[in-house]
Design a protein around this motif. Sequence first.
Motif, PDB file in Angstrom:
ATOM      1  N   ALA A 198       7.303   3.001   2.744  1.00  0.00           N
ATOM      2  CA  ALA A 198       8.334   2.927   1.704  1.00  0.00           C
ATOM      3  C   ALA A 198       7.802   2.214   0.462  1.00  0.00           C
ATOM      4  CB  ALA A 198       9.567   2.202   2.250  1.00  0.00           C
ATOM      5  N   GLN A 199       7.002   1.170   0.683  1.00  0.00           N
ATOM      6  CA  GLN A 199       6.438   0.467  -0.453  1.00  0.00           C
ATOM      7  C   GLN A 199       5.461   1.348  -1.229  1.00  0.00           C
ATOM      8  OE1 GLN A 199       4.877  -3.171   1.268  1.00  0.00           O
ATOM      9  NE2 GLN A 199       6.800  -4.240   0.874  1.00  0.00           N
ATOM     10  N   LEU A 200       4.687   2.154  -0.517  1.00  0.00           N
ATOM     11  CA  LEU A 200       3.760   3.062  -1.186  1.00  0.00           C
ATOM     12  C   LEU A 200       4.511   4.106  -2.002  1.00  0.00           C
ATOM     13  CD1 LEU A 200       0.858   3.815  -1.681  1.00  0.00           C
ATOM     14  CD2 LEU A 200       0.819   5.052   0.487  1.00  0.00           C
ATOM     15  N   LEU A 201       5.641   4.569  -1.502  1.00  0.00           N
ATOM     16  CA  LEU A 201       6.478   5.493  -2.275  1.00  0.00           C
ATOM     17  C   LEU A 201       6.962   4.829  -3.565  1.00  0.00           C
ATOM     18  CD1 LEU A 201       8.546   7.147   0.601  1.00  0.00           C
ATOM     19  CD2 LEU A 201       7.121   8.385  -1.051  1.00  0.00           C
ATOM     20  N   ASN A 202       7.325   3.540  -3.478  1.00  0.00           N
ATOM     21  CA  ASN A 202       7.732   2.809  -4.677  1.00  0.00           C
ATOM     22  C   ASN A 202       6.583   2.680  -5.668  1.00  0.00           C
ATOM     23  OD1 ASN A 202      10.362   2.377  -3.794  1.00  0.00           O
ATOM     24  ND2 ASN A 202       9.902   0.401  -2.876  1.00  0.00           N
ATOM     25  N   LEU A 203       5.400   2.378  -5.158  1.00  0.00           N
ATOM     26  CA  LEU A 203       4.236   2.217  -6.030  1.00  0.00           C
ATOM     27  C   LEU A 203       3.902   3.513  -6.762  1.00  0.00           C
ATOM     28  CD1 LEU A 203       1.983   0.071  -3.670  1.00  0.00           C
ATOM     29  CD2 LEU A 203       3.038  -0.703  -5.806  1.00  0.00           C
ATOM     30  N   LEU A 204       4.117   4.642  -6.115  1.00  0.00           N
ATOM     31  CA  LEU A 204       3.869   5.934  -6.758  1.00  0.00           C
ATOM     32  C   LEU A 204       4.791   6.162  -7.951  1.00  0.00           C
ATOM     33  CD1 LEU A 204       3.307   8.179  -3.623  1.00  0.00           C
ATOM     34  CD2 LEU A 204       1.682   7.907  -5.500  1.00  0.00           C
ATOM     35  N   GLU A 205       5.934   5.492  -7.948  1.00  0.00           N
ATOM     36  CA  GLU A 205       6.857   5.576  -9.079  1.00  0.00           C
ATOM     37  C   GLU A 205       6.610   4.465 -10.093  1.00  0.00           C
ATOM     38  OE1 GLU A 205       8.931   8.039  -9.592  1.00  0.00           O
ATOM     39  OE2 GLU A 205       8.297   8.999  -7.732  1.00  0.00           O
ATOM     40  N   GLY A 206       5.593   3.629  -9.832  1.00  0.00           N
ATOM     41  CA  GLY A 206       5.292   2.530 -10.741  1.00  0.00           C
ATOM     42  C   GLY A 206       6.109   1.290 -10.498  1.00  0.00           C
ATOM     43  N   ASP A 207       6.841   1.235  -9.382  1.00  0.00           N
ATOM     44  CA  ASP A 207       7.695   0.087  -9.070  1.00  0.00           C
ATOM     45  C   ASP A 207       6.974  -0.858  -8.119  1.00  0.00           C
ATOM     46  OD1 ASP A 207       9.747   1.211 -10.569  1.00  0.00           O
ATOM     47  OD2 ASP A 207      10.530   2.323  -8.857  1.00  0.00           O
ATOM     48  N   VAL A 208       7.033  -2.142  -8.409  1.00  0.00           N
ATOM     49  CA  VAL A 208       6.395  -3.151  -7.566  1.00  0.00           C
ATOM     50  C   VAL A 208       7.411  -3.696  -6.579  1.00  0.00           C
ATOM     51  CG1 VAL A 208       5.259  -5.399  -7.515  1.00  0.00           C
ATOM     52  CG2 VAL A 208       4.750  -3.778  -9.348  1.00  0.00           C
ATOM     53  N   PRO A 209       7.167  -3.587  -5.260  1.00  0.00           N
ATOM     54  CA  PRO A 209       8.094  -4.153  -4.275  1.00  0.00           C
ATOM     55  C   PRO A 209       8.223  -5.663  -4.449  1.00  0.00           C
ATOM     56  CG  PRO A 209       6.492  -2.677  -3.230  1.00  0.00           C
ATOM     57  CD  PRO A 209       6.025  -2.897  -4.632  1.00  0.00           C
ATOM     58  N   GLU A 210       9.388  -6.194  -4.091  1.00  0.00           N
ATOM     59  CA  GLU A 210       9.599  -7.633  -4.222  1.00  0.00           C
ATOM     60  C   GLU A 210       8.592  -8.418  -3.396  1.00  0.00           C
ATOM     61  OE1 GLU A 210      13.566  -8.829  -3.450  1.00  0.00           O
ATOM     62  OE2 GLU A 210      14.445  -7.556  -5.016  1.00  0.00           O
ATOM     63  N   GLU A 211       8.265  -7.923  -2.222  1.00  0.00           N
ATOM     64  CA  GLU A 211       7.272  -8.592  -1.383  1.00  0.00           C
ATOM     65  C   GLU A 211       6.337  -7.526  -0.822  1.00  0.00           C
ATOM     66  OE1 GLU A 211       6.909 -11.419   2.622  1.00  0.00           O
ATOM     67  OE2 GLU A 211       8.874 -10.850   1.829  1.00  0.00           O
ATOM     68  N   LEU A 212       5.160  -7.423  -1.406  1.00  0.00           N
ATOM     69  CA  LEU A 212       4.201  -6.402  -0.989  1.00  0.00           C
ATOM     70  C   LEU A 212       3.553  -6.810   0.321  1.00  0.00           C
ATOM     71  CD1 LEU A 212       2.852  -3.723  -1.931  1.00  0.00           C
ATOM     72  CD2 LEU A 212       1.024  -5.150  -2.884  1.00  0.00           C
ATOM     73  N   ARG A 213       3.676  -5.954   1.334  1.00  0.00           N
ATOM     74  CA  ARG A 213       3.086  -6.235   2.638  1.00  0.00           C
ATOM     75  C   ARG A 213       1.613  -5.846   2.638  1.00  0.00           C
ATOM     76  NH1 ARG A 213       6.628  -6.676   7.051  1.00  0.00           N
ATOM     77  NH2 ARG A 213       8.631  -7.470   6.299  1.00  0.00           N
ATOM     78  N   GLY A 214       0.734  -6.796   2.905  1.00  0.00           N
ATOM     79  CA  GLY A 214      -0.673  -6.502   3.058  1.00  0.00           C
ATOM     80  C   GLY A 214      -1.330  -5.951   1.805  1.00  0.00           C
ATOM     81  N   PRO A 215      -1.455  -6.735   0.723  1.00  0.00           N
ATOM     82  CA  PRO A 215      -2.060  -6.206  -0.495  1.00  0.00           C
ATOM     83  C   PRO A 215      -3.502  -5.749  -0.307  1.00  0.00           C
ATOM     84  CG  PRO A 215      -1.748  -8.602  -0.646  1.00  0.00           C
ATOM     85  CD  PRO A 215      -1.001  -8.137   0.550  1.00  0.00           C
ATOM     86  N   ALA A 216      -4.277  -6.433   0.530  1.00  0.00           N
ATOM     87  CA  ALA A 216      -5.681  -6.031   0.722  1.00  0.00           C
ATOM     88  C   ALA A 216      -5.796  -4.636   1.335  1.00  0.00           C
ATOM     89  CB  ALA A 216      -6.416  -7.065   1.575  1.00  0.00           C
ATOM     90  N   PRO A 217      -5.071  -4.323   2.419  1.00  0.00           N
ATOM     91  CA  PRO A 217      -5.122  -2.952   2.933  1.00  0.00           C
ATOM     92  C   PRO A 217      -4.582  -1.915   1.952  1.00  0.00           C
ATOM     93  CG  PRO A 217      -4.314  -4.434   4.626  1.00  0.00           C
ATOM     94  CD  PRO A 217      -4.359  -5.219   3.345  1.00  0.00           C
ATOM     95  N   HIS A 218      -3.588  -2.277   1.152  1.00  0.00           N
ATOM     96  CA  HIS A 218      -3.095  -1.357   0.129  1.00  0.00           C
ATOM     97  C   HIS A 218      -4.203  -1.036  -0.876  1.00  0.00           C
ATOM     98  CE1 HIS A 218       1.136  -0.294   0.536  1.00  0.00           C
ATOM     99  NE2 HIS A 218       1.399  -1.509   0.985  1.00  0.00           N
ATOM    100  N   LEU A 219      -4.977  -2.063  -1.257  1.00  0.00           N
ATOM    101  CA  LEU A 219      -6.094  -1.835  -2.170  1.00  0.00           C
ATOM    102  C   LEU A 219      -7.148  -0.943  -1.538  1.00  0.00           C
ATOM    103  CD1 LEU A 219      -6.655  -5.343  -3.798  1.00  0.00           C
ATOM    104  CD2 LEU A 219      -6.121  -3.219  -5.004  1.00  0.00           C
ATOM    105  N   THR A 220      -7.414  -1.165  -0.265  1.00  0.00           N
ATOM    106  CA  THR A 220      -8.395  -0.346   0.432  1.00  0.00           C
ATOM    107  C   THR A 220      -7.972   1.110   0.447  1.00  0.00           C
ATOM    108  OG1 THR A 220      -9.054  -2.191   1.857  1.00  0.00           O
ATOM    109  CG2 THR A 220      -9.564   0.019   2.649  1.00  0.00           C
ATOM    110  N   LEU A 221      -6.686   1.367   0.687  1.00  0.00           N
ATOM    111  CA  LEU A 221      -6.199   2.737   0.699  1.00  0.00           C
ATOM    112  C   LEU A 221      -6.336   3.385  -0.678  1.00  0.00           C
ATOM    113  CD1 LEU A 221      -4.873   5.101   2.138  1.00  0.00           C
ATOM    114  CD2 LEU A 221      -2.649   4.102   1.620  1.00  0.00           C
TER     115      LEU A 221
END
Length: 257
Positions: A198-221
């Motif tokens: 769900a957070q990745l879907l938000n990021l695709l719209e340019g929206d930053v989640p209030e609390e991003l879970r696991g920023p390092a793995p998100h960067l890796t992806l």
Amino acid sequence: MAIVTTDAILLRAHPFSESSRVLKLYTRDLGLVGVMARGIRRGASRGHGGVDTFGEGTAVIFMRDGRELQSLREFSPLKARFALATDFRRLAGASIAAEIVLRHAAEAPNPELYRALSVGLDQLGRAGPEDIIAEVLALGWRIIHALGFAPELTVCTGCGRALERDEMARFDLSAGGVRGPECPAAGGSRRIGPIARAQLLNLLEGDVPEELRGPAPHLTLLDDFLTFHMLGGRRLASFDFLDPSPPGRIDDSGNGR
């Protein structure tokens, strides 16, 4: 010859002579354009007429069919974005965004892409230190989405079944999206839980989640997706300035493992 006045963002510049530079601009009305800016270095040294990388303003361009480089008549800066240079992570994120646009944007207008780049650079420059990585992610994924390369996150790329919101899935990089638990995924696929999805879907719209879970793995992806699908297998070195931790998976624990 036509004279076009358009909003523009400077993505890259290199010297051509003592007084001139070759600029790559992403414009609202023309898309990606290369221009020769004659005399701009001399003007900048006198305190007027200069433009810095990632700066935005109004460009007046002489357009002629068949030319690889058009002629820049003038550039009126509106946003300098000096804040991007105050933190190496901001600068790295802006550089990643610029590289994606330079490699994939066309010489045709794409209002969604222009807005994604302009708004995303503004938000990255304003972000507090704790929010920089999240803004880099939002900027990168929004540009990917605007260019038409967004990954599939709601439907299994194996069987076509719509995933339930609370389902665990795997991100299959080679397939460009998620696979449900009953469909086999390629080796090296990583788990992605429902919250992270769900957070990745938000990021695709340019929206930053209030609390991003696991920023390092998100960067890796993001790094892996760009390398595989958009950069011909060549990784962007700018990612090294964002997070040096080893690759992980995206799950709902927030830990990369």
